[in-house]
Design a protein around this motif. Structure first.
Motif, short mmCIF file in Angstrom:
data_model
loop_
_atom_site.label_atom_id
_atom_site.label_comp_id
_atom_site.label_asym_id
_atom_site.label_seq_id
_atom_site.Cartn_x
_atom_site.Cartn_y
_atom_site.Cartn_z
N TYR A 35 61.62 -14.14 20.37
CA TYR A 35 60.81 -15.08 21.15
C TYR A 35 61.70 -15.74 22.20
CZ TYR A 35 57.10 -14.56 17.69
OH TYR A 35 56.11 -14.06 16.89
N LEU A 36 61.30 -15.59 23.46
CA LEU A 36 62.04 -16.17 24.58
C LEU A 36 61.18 -17.24 25.23
CD1 LEU A 36 63.33 -12.83 26.19
CD2 LEU A 36 64.46 -14.25 24.46
N TYR A 37 61.76 -18.40 25.49
CA TYR A 37 61.01 -19.52 26.04
C TYR A 37 61.10 -19.47 27.57
CZ TYR A 37 60.97 -20.82 21.21
OH TYR A 37 60.79 -20.79 19.84
N GLU A 38 60.04 -18.96 28.15
CA GLU A 38 59.97 -18.71 29.58
C GLU A 38 59.38 -19.91 30.31
OE1 GLU A 38 60.21 -17.35 33.16
OE2 GLU A 38 60.86 -15.99 31.56
N GLU A 39 59.98 -20.26 31.45
CA GLU A 39 59.50 -21.40 32.23
C GLU A 39 58.35 -21.01 33.16
OE1 GLU A 39 60.41 -24.46 31.77
OE2 GLU A 39 61.85 -23.89 30.22
N ASP A 40 58.35 -19.78 33.63
CA ASP A 40 57.33 -19.33 34.57
C ASP A 40 56.03 -19.04 33.82
OD1 ASP A 40 55.76 -18.26 36.53
OD2 ASP A 40 57.13 -16.62 37.05
N PRO A 41 54.96 -19.79 34.06
CA PRO A 41 53.71 -19.56 33.32
C PRO A 41 53.08 -18.21 33.60
CG PRO A 41 53.38 -21.16 35.09
CD PRO A 41 54.85 -20.92 35.00
N GLU A 42 53.44 -17.57 34.72
CA GLU A 42 52.88 -16.26 35.04
C GLU A 42 53.56 -15.14 34.26
OE1 GLU A 42 50.24 -15.84 36.90
OE2 GLU A 42 50.13 -18.00 37.21
N ARG A 43 54.68 -15.44 33.63
CA ARG A 43 55.42 -14.40 32.91
C ARG A 43 55.54 -14.70 31.41
NH1 ARG A 43 60.36 -13.85 33.60
NH2 ARG A 43 60.45 -11.57 33.36
N ARG A 44 54.66 -15.54 30.90
CA ARG A 44 54.75 -15.91 29.50
C ARG A 44 53.36 -15.98 28.88
NH1 ARG A 44 56.13 -22.32 30.60
NH2 ARG A 44 53.96 -23.00 30.83
N PHE A 45 53.34 -16.03 27.56
CA PHE A 45 52.10 -16.26 26.84
C PHE A 45 51.83 -17.76 26.81
CE2 PHE A 45 50.20 -17.53 22.76
CZ PHE A 45 48.96 -16.93 22.89
N ASN A 46 50.65 -18.16 27.26
CA ASN A 46 50.26 -19.57 27.30
C ASN A 46 48.99 -19.76 26.49
OD1 ASN A 46 52.10 -20.45 29.75
ND2 ASN A 46 51.00 -18.63 30.44
N GLN A 47 48.95 -20.81 25.71
CA GLN A 47 47.73 -21.10 24.96
C GLN A 47 47.74 -22.55 24.49
OE1 GLN A 47 44.93 -19.05 24.35
NE2 GLN A 47 44.14 -21.05 23.73
N ALA A 48 46.71 -23.29 24.87
CA ALA A 48 46.54 -24.65 24.35
C ALA A 48 45.90 -24.57 22.97
CB ALA A 48 45.66 -25.47 25.28
N VAL A 49 46.39 -25.36 22.03
CA VAL A 49 45.88 -25.33 20.65
C VAL A 49 45.50 -26.74 20.21
CG1 VAL A 49 47.21 -23.29 20.03
CG2 VAL A 49 48.22 -25.56 19.70
N LYS A 50 44.78 -26.82 19.10
CA LYS A 50 44.33 -28.10 18.56
C LYS A 50 45.32 -28.62 17.52
CE LYS A 50 39.35 -27.31 19.13
NZ LYS A 50 39.07 -28.47 19.99
N PRO A 51 45.43 -29.94 17.37
CA PRO A 51 46.24 -30.50 16.27
C PRO A 51 45.52 -30.31 14.95
CG PRO A 51 45.15 -32.26 17.48
CD PRO A 51 44.86 -30.99 18.24
N CYS A 52 46.25 -30.50 13.86
CA CYS A 52 45.68 -30.24 12.54
C CYS A 52 44.53 -31.18 12.19
CB CYS A 52 46.77 -30.32 11.47
SG CYS A 52 47.65 -31.92 11.40
N SER A 53 44.44 -32.31 12.87
CA SER A 53 43.36 -33.26 12.58
C SER A 53 42.06 -32.92 13.30
CB SER A 53 43.80 -34.67 12.99
OG SER A 53 44.15 -34.71 14.37
N GLU A 54 42.05 -31.85 14.09
CA GLU A 54 40.85 -31.42 14.79
C GLU A 54 40.45 -30.03 14.33
OE1 GLU A 54 41.17 -31.77 19.01
OE2 GLU A 54 42.08 -33.76 18.93
N ALA A 55 39.17 -29.73 14.45
CA ALA A 55 38.64 -28.45 13.96
C ALA A 55 38.18 -27.58 15.11
CB ALA A 55 37.48 -28.70 13.00
#
Length: 337
Positions: free
Chosen positions: A207-227
């Motif tokens: 797993y490489l932490y890429e700064e360029d959003p066009e060259r990486r996997f991006n995904q917003a997720v929910k916290p554990c307190s939300e369903a």
């Protein structure tokens, strides 16, 4: 001379046609980096390296599995993906092991599935992944996965508090390898999940932490307190943010307005106690006065050696009659009025 001029004109026409037909987006089209299974290892199957474009699944059962696990990637049956039916079944089998650890929190599992499904089937794998085959170039031996750091941290936070009921330990005591829960971090967790000696993964994942959003996997997720839709938020046992809290001003209070206290007691509690206690004393006094007046009117005299307060507390005829009727009705005692 005329022949040379004709050749030059023909070449120019070909170049013009190529410019007109050329689509600049085609040069940036992404493709699969692995597809189907080429090697069956002792524990896991390993995928074939490829540069082909994604294609729709043909297996109906695999479609159902992919829709259940990775619905965000597979909205319709004809959606092209970078995985064959064999990969879908392998992904499903591998993820069942993770479910054994984190199944108490469906939000955590859903957050994990975003990256796992994308690793296996995302139609734009080459945008954020690179696959490296074995020396014979037969099967994929290692994958570089460029990923958003925020996704990794948020997913870890949604999973870190899950408890295993059978042992009372945290799921991360197992899920984070030798780091266990006490030494685990988001980066260490993902590092362990991609380690070559981890039986949960079919090949090494860096797993490489890429700064360029066009060259990486991006995904917003929910916290554990939300369903997520169709599921439930994680419980208080597994998610501290789901636990009720008494901190902060009471509901309806203005920001910064503190509740008052009397000594070490909450002011509201103290006020209620005083009101209830005062009402009880007033009621007792009124009852004593009423009982005394009733006896005076009837000419009754108090028995020697008995004060009126004990007689009121335990000997009022009306109270005795009511208690006797109640217990007689329920058959718990016999009382003759």
């Amino acid at each position: 001379m005329a022949q040379g001029t004709g050749t030059t004109i023909a070449q120019l026409l070909v170049m013009v046609v190529m410019v007109v037909l050329w689509d600049p987006g085609q040069a940036q089209d992404h493709h699969c980096v692995m597809y189907d299974v080429c090697r069956q290892g002792p524990i896991h199957s390993q995928n074939c390296p490829t540069t082909e474009p994604p294609k729709p699944l043909q297996d109906r059962e695999a479609m159902e599995v992919l829709r259940r696990r990775c619905g965000f990637l597979f909205p319709t049956d004809d959606t092209p993906v970078c995985c064959a039916a064999s990969q879908v079944y392998e992904m499903d089998k591998n993820f069942q092991q993770a479910e054994g650890l984190f199944s108490r929190c469906t939000t955590c599992l859903t957050n994990m599935l975003y990256s796992i499904c994308s690793l296996a089937c995302h139609p734009e794998q080459s945008r954020f992944m690179a696959a490296y085959p074995d020396p014979t170039e037969t099967y994929v031996e290692r994958v570089e996965y460029r990923i958003e750091r925020q996704y990794v941290e948020d997913t870890y936070e949604s999973c870190r508090g899950i408890v295993l009921p059978s042992s009372g330990k945290y799921a991360m005591d197992v899920g984070c390898g030798f780091w266990e829960a006490a030494g685990c971090t988001a980066e260490r967790w993902f590092e362990y999940m991609g380690a070559a000696d981890n039986d949960f993964v079919p090949f090494e994942i860096n797993y490489l932490y890429e700064e360029d959003p066009e060259r990486r996997f991006n995904q917003a997720v929910k916290p554990c307190s939300e369903a997520y839709d169709g599921s439930y938020a994680c419980s208080c046992v597994d998610c501290e943010a789901s636990c009720p809290t008494t901190s902060g001003p009471p509901d309806g209070a203005a920001d910064g307005e503190a509740s008052f206290t009397v000594g070490d007691l909450n002011g509201v509690t103290f006020t209620v106690a005083v009101v209830v206690g005062g009402a009880g004393l007033v009621g007792l006094a009124v009852s004593l006065v009423a009982e005394r007046r009733r006896r005076r009117r009837s000419g009754a005299q108090s028995r020697p050696g008995h004060s009126e307060v004990p007689q009121f507390l335990g000997g009022l005829p009306a109270v005795n009659r009511a208690l006797g009727a109640f217990f007689t009705r329920w058959g718990t005692c016999t009382y003759t009025l």
